[in-house]
Design a protein around this motif. Structure first.
Motif, PDB file in Angstrom:
ATOM      1  N   VAL A  90      -0.778   2.012  23.116  1.00  0.00           N
ATOM      2  CA  VAL A  90      -1.407   0.788  23.890  1.00  0.00           C
ATOM      3  C   VAL A  90      -0.759  -0.387  23.052  1.00  0.00           C
ATOM      4  CG1 VAL A  90      -3.433  -0.320  24.348  1.00  0.00           C
ATOM      5  CG2 VAL A  90      -3.256   1.979  24.853  1.00  0.00           C
ATOM      6  N   SER A  91      -0.826  -0.429  21.790  1.00  0.00           N
ATOM      7  CA  SER A  91      -0.457  -1.538  20.767  1.00  0.00           C
ATOM      8  C   SER A  91       0.819  -2.070  21.130  1.00  0.00           C
ATOM      9  CB  SER A  91      -0.685  -1.178  19.354  1.00  0.00           C
ATOM     10  OG  SER A  91      -2.287  -1.073  19.304  1.00  0.00           O
ATOM     11  N   TYR A  92       1.946  -0.753  21.243  1.00  0.00           N
ATOM     12  CA  TYR A  92       3.249  -1.352  21.314  1.00  0.00           C
ATOM     13  C   TYR A  92       3.565  -1.788  22.812  1.00  0.00           C
ATOM     14  CZ  TYR A  92       8.206  -0.326  21.895  1.00  0.00           C
ATOM     15  OH  TYR A  92       9.785  -0.505  22.005  1.00  0.00           O
ATOM     16  N   LEU A  93       2.955  -1.306  23.548  1.00  0.00           N
ATOM     17  CA  LEU A  93       3.169  -1.876  25.124  1.00  0.00           C
ATOM     18  C   LEU A  93       2.493  -3.299  25.210  1.00  0.00           C
ATOM     19  CD1 LEU A  93       2.083   1.255  27.074  1.00  0.00           C
ATOM     20  CD2 LEU A  93       4.520   0.407  26.808  1.00  0.00           C
ATOM     21  N   TRP A  94       1.433  -3.671  24.649  1.00  0.00           N
ATOM     22  CA  TRP A  94       1.003  -4.927  24.627  1.00  0.00           C
ATOM     23  C   TRP A  94       2.036  -5.989  23.846  1.00  0.00           C
ATOM     24  CZ3 TRP A  94      -4.036  -6.683  21.186  1.00  0.00           C
ATOM     25  CH2 TRP A  94      -4.348  -7.794  21.700  1.00  0.00           C
ATOM     26  N   THR A  95       2.443  -5.354  22.778  1.00  0.00           N
ATOM     27  CA  THR A  95       3.570  -6.361  21.918  1.00  0.00           C
ATOM     28  C   THR A  95       4.733  -6.418  22.714  1.00  0.00           C
ATOM     29  OG1 THR A  95       2.630  -5.278  19.974  1.00  0.00           O
ATOM     30  CG2 THR A  95       4.571  -6.374  19.797  1.00  0.00           C
ATOM     31  N   LYS A  96       5.168  -5.380  23.330  1.00  0.00           N
ATOM     32  CA  LYS A  96       6.507  -5.477  24.061  1.00  0.00           C
ATOM     33  C   LYS A  96       6.633  -6.044  25.182  1.00  0.00           C
ATOM     34  CE  LYS A  96      10.365  -2.531  25.639  1.00  0.00           C
ATOM     35  NZ  LYS A  96      10.877  -1.152  25.978  1.00  0.00           N
ATOM     36  N   TYR A  97       5.606  -5.879  26.073  1.00  0.00           N
ATOM     37  CA  TYR A  97       5.603  -6.484  27.413  1.00  0.00           C
ATOM     38  C   TYR A  97       4.607  -7.617  27.711  1.00  0.00           C
ATOM     39  CZ  TYR A  97       8.049  -2.249  29.030  1.00  0.00           C
ATOM     40  OH  TYR A  97       8.794  -1.368  29.262  1.00  0.00           O
ATOM     41  N   ARG A  98       3.613  -8.041  26.608  1.00  0.00           N
ATOM     42  CA  ARG A  98       2.823  -8.995  26.603  1.00  0.00           C
ATOM     43  C   ARG A  98       2.051  -8.994  28.002  1.00  0.00           C
ATOM     44  NH1 ARG A  98       2.834  -9.414  21.663  1.00  0.00           N
ATOM     45  NH2 ARG A  98       4.431 -11.184  20.401  1.00  0.00           N
ATOM     46  N   LEU A  99       1.564  -7.983  28.152  1.00  0.00           N
ATOM     47  CA  LEU A  99       0.703  -7.466  29.364  1.00  0.00           C
ATOM     48  C   LEU A  99      -0.248  -6.798  28.838  1.00  0.00           C
ATOM     49  CD1 LEU A  99       3.315  -6.786  32.185  1.00  0.00           C
ATOM     50  CD2 LEU A  99       1.853  -8.745  32.066  1.00  0.00           C
ATOM     51  N   PRO A 100      -1.605  -6.772  29.613  1.00  0.00           N
ATOM     52  CA  PRO A 100      -2.686  -6.100  29.356  1.00  0.00           C
ATOM     53  C   PRO A 100      -2.262  -4.348  29.456  1.00  0.00           C
ATOM     54  CG  PRO A 100      -3.347  -7.694  30.595  1.00  0.00           C
ATOM     55  CD  PRO A 100      -1.935  -7.939  30.732  1.00  0.00           C
ATOM     56  N   ALA A 101      -2.634  -3.648  28.709  1.00  0.00           N
ATOM     57  CA  ALA A 101      -2.425  -2.218  28.747  1.00  0.00           C
ATOM     58  C   ALA A 101      -3.691  -1.538  28.772  1.00  0.00           C
ATOM     59  CB  ALA A 101      -1.387  -1.842  27.755  1.00  0.00           C
ATOM     60  N   ALA A 102      -3.497  -0.522  29.773  1.00  0.00           N
ATOM     61  CA  ALA A 102      -4.481   0.637  29.728  1.00  0.00           C
ATOM     62  C   ALA A 102      -4.156   1.935  29.443  1.00  0.00           C
ATOM     63  CB  ALA A 102      -5.423   0.451  31.398  1.00  0.00           C
ATOM     64  N   LEU A 103      -5.212   2.969  29.195  1.00  0.00           N
ATOM     65  CA  LEU A 103      -4.706   4.237  28.902  1.00  0.00           C
ATOM     66  C   LEU A 103      -5.390   5.072  29.956  1.00  0.00           C
ATOM     67  CD1 LEU A 103      -3.100   6.531  27.458  1.00  0.00           C
ATOM     68  CD2 LEU A 103      -5.158   6.370  25.610  1.00  0.00           C
ATOM     69  N   LEU A 104      -5.036   6.121  30.286  1.00  0.00           N
ATOM     70  CA  LEU A 104      -5.533   6.868  31.474  1.00  0.00           C
ATOM     71  C   LEU A 104      -5.199   8.536  31.006  1.00  0.00           C
ATOM     72  CD1 LEU A 104      -7.142   7.524  33.936  1.00  0.00           C
ATOM     73  CD2 LEU A 104      -5.174   7.926  35.227  1.00  0.00           C
ATOM     74  N   VAL A 105      -6.264   9.240  30.591  1.00  0.00           N
ATOM     75  CA  VAL A 105      -5.857  10.662  29.937  1.00  0.00           C
ATOM     76  C   VAL A 105      -6.260  11.648  31.038  1.00  0.00           C
ATOM     77  CG1 VAL A 105      -6.330  12.434  28.118  1.00  0.00           C
ATOM     78  CG2 VAL A 105      -6.060   9.823  27.572  1.00  0.00           C
ATOM     79  N   VAL A 106      -5.514  12.643  31.514  1.00  0.00           N
ATOM     80  CA  VAL A 106      -5.703  13.562  32.586  1.00  0.00           C
ATOM     81  C   VAL A 106      -6.232  14.762  31.859  1.00  0.00           C
ATOM     82  CG1 VAL A 106      -5.077  14.633  34.787  1.00  0.00           C
ATOM     83  CG2 VAL A 106      -4.463  12.215  34.114  1.00  0.00           C
ATOM     84  N   CYS A 107      -7.261  15.426  32.308  1.00  0.00           N
ATOM     85  CA  CYS A 107      -7.638  16.790  31.418  1.00  0.00           C
ATOM     86  C   CYS A 107      -8.119  17.775  32.523  1.00  0.00           C
ATOM     87  CB  CYS A 107      -8.712  16.550  30.193  1.00  0.00           C
ATOM     88  SG  CYS A 107      -8.426  15.249  29.253  1.00  0.00           S
ATOM     89  N   GLN A 108      -7.992  19.121  32.169  1.00  0.00           N
ATOM     90  CA  GLN A 108      -8.518  20.188  32.950  1.00  0.00           C
ATOM     91  C   GLN A 108      -9.506  20.835  32.644  1.00  0.00           C
ATOM     92  OE1 GLN A 108      -4.184  21.897  33.380  1.00  0.00           O
ATOM     93  NE2 GLN A 108      -4.406  21.903  35.388  1.00  0.00           N
ATOM     94  N   ASP A 109     -10.220  20.618  31.766  1.00  0.00           N
ATOM     95  CA  ASP A 109     -11.752  21.199  31.308  1.00  0.00           C
ATOM     96  C   ASP A 109     -12.293  20.149  30.461  1.00  0.00           C
ATOM     97  OD1 ASP A 109     -11.313  21.704  28.080  1.00  0.00           O
ATOM     98  OD2 ASP A 109      -9.344  21.687  28.756  1.00  0.00           O
ATOM     99  N   HIS A 110     -13.592  20.543  30.846  1.00  0.00           N
ATOM    100  CA  HIS A 110     -14.755  19.810  30.322  1.00  0.00           C
ATOM    101  C   HIS A 110     -14.798  19.257  28.719  1.00  0.00           C
ATOM    102  CE1 HIS A 110     -16.958  19.691  34.024  1.00  0.00           C
ATOM    103  NE2 HIS A 110     -16.465  20.843  34.375  1.00  0.00           N
ATOM    104  N   ALA A 111     -14.389  20.199  28.123  1.00  0.00           N
ATOM    105  CA  ALA A 111     -14.470  20.137  26.434  1.00  0.00           C
ATOM    106  C   ALA A 111     -13.433  19.006  26.105  1.00  0.00           C
ATOM    107  CB  ALA A 111     -14.377  21.302  25.768  1.00  0.00           C
TER     108      ALA A 111
END
Length: 298
Positions: A90-111
């Motif tokens: 996220v920090s690198y993307l913010w620095t490189k593109y100078r744009l807000p950066a969000a992170l989405l994590v996709v999981c297959q189990d509750h834990a």
């Protein structure tokens, strides 16, 4: 080695970037509907020899808030090193593109999902400095789509629902609804959905149901995975045929020798699905003193 479920969990967003805005209501956030989306290079490696690569990277254009970046990460299990990597992305993307950066994590189990959505700060407790708060998609918040009409309305979302619920009992109903919905879809639309779903299920038990549904309900599709599914189904059919013939051979030898074959013995032989075991029983049936003696070495 990267697993098929890992690839399916993030590549589905490359296939349909608009999926992110459509699932935002399940995440409790207000994401503007994009008016454009572009897949960006995923390599985040710097000049240093350390290679860093995000799974999927998308740039969204919105009318209300301008452009922003979305990094999509597929996470199959807890990994204490990942939050630091995600913070770097996220920090690198913010620095490189100078744009807000969000992170989405996709999981297959509750834990894993519960672990992934915990905020992680880079500094000490009194000086958090940079805090990582990923959006997390998983079985805890993705819809359970068991109505074919609902699946038909958003095939990609239905595929993601199946992928994220792959380890849940409800996945069978989701897969049946999705296969029904895909019957009416053009092949160029349906084929990627068939493949994403198959890869996303991995080696879980639901994989066999999906392959059977595709082989029966979607028999006219010619994609790689659908052909693989049908080949597997044909091989299973041949295996069953060999087992049935093997069982008949064992019973025939026992009956021709005049041995009494009880219902219990007959059931055990006819319900055996392993041709190798039946071949062993056939060899023993030639000399066994009784029908029951066929099983004595086991």
């Amino acid at each position: 080695m990267v697993s098929p479920p890992h690839e399916a969990m993030h590549r589905v967003f490359q296939h349909d970037p608009g999926l992110f805005s459509r699932i935002s209501r399940f995440l409790g956030v207000d994401i503007p509907k994009p008016i454009g989306a572009t897949a960006l290079p995923t390599d985040l490696t710097e000049a240093s020899p350390v290679e860093r690569r995000v799974d999927t990277l998308l740039r969204f254009e919105t009318a209300e808030q301008g452009p922003f970046l979305l990094a999509v990460e597929a996470q199959g299990k807890k990994d204490p090193d990942k939050p630091a990597s995600w913070a770097y992305y996220v920090s690198y993307l913010w620095t490189k593109y100078r744009l807000p950066a969000a992170l989405l994590v996709v999981c297959q189990d509750h834990a894993t999902a519960k672990w992934a959505q915990q905020p992680v700060a880079s500094g000490p407790a009194q000086l958090p400095t940079l805090t990582l708060r990923p959006l997390v998609v998983g079985p805890h918040n993705m819809p359970v789509i068991t109505d074919p009409d609902e699946a038909r309305a958003d095939l990609v979302l239905a595929s993601l629902a199946a992928i994220t619920h792959a380890a849940e009992p409800v996945v069978n109903a989701i897969l049946k609804a999705l296969s029904t919905a895909l019957r009416d879809a053009p092949e160029d639309i349906a084929a990627p959905i068939v493949e994403f779903t198959a890869h996303g299920l991995g080696n879980r038990p639901a994989r066999h149901l999906w392959r059977n549904l595709v082989a029966v309900d979607l028999s006219f599709y010619k994609s790689y995975i659908s052909e693989e599914i049908r080949d597997e189904g044909r091989e299973q059919g041949r295996e069953q045929g060999r087992a049935q013939q093997g069982a008949q051979d064992v019973l025939l030898v026992l009956e021709q020798r005049g041995l009494d074959v009880s219902d219990e013995v007959r059931t055990r032989i006819t319900e055996c699905g392993d041709p190798e075991v039946l071949r062993h029983w056939l060899a023993r049936a030639v000399t066994a003193a009784s029908a029951e003696a066929v099983f004595e070495s086991e």
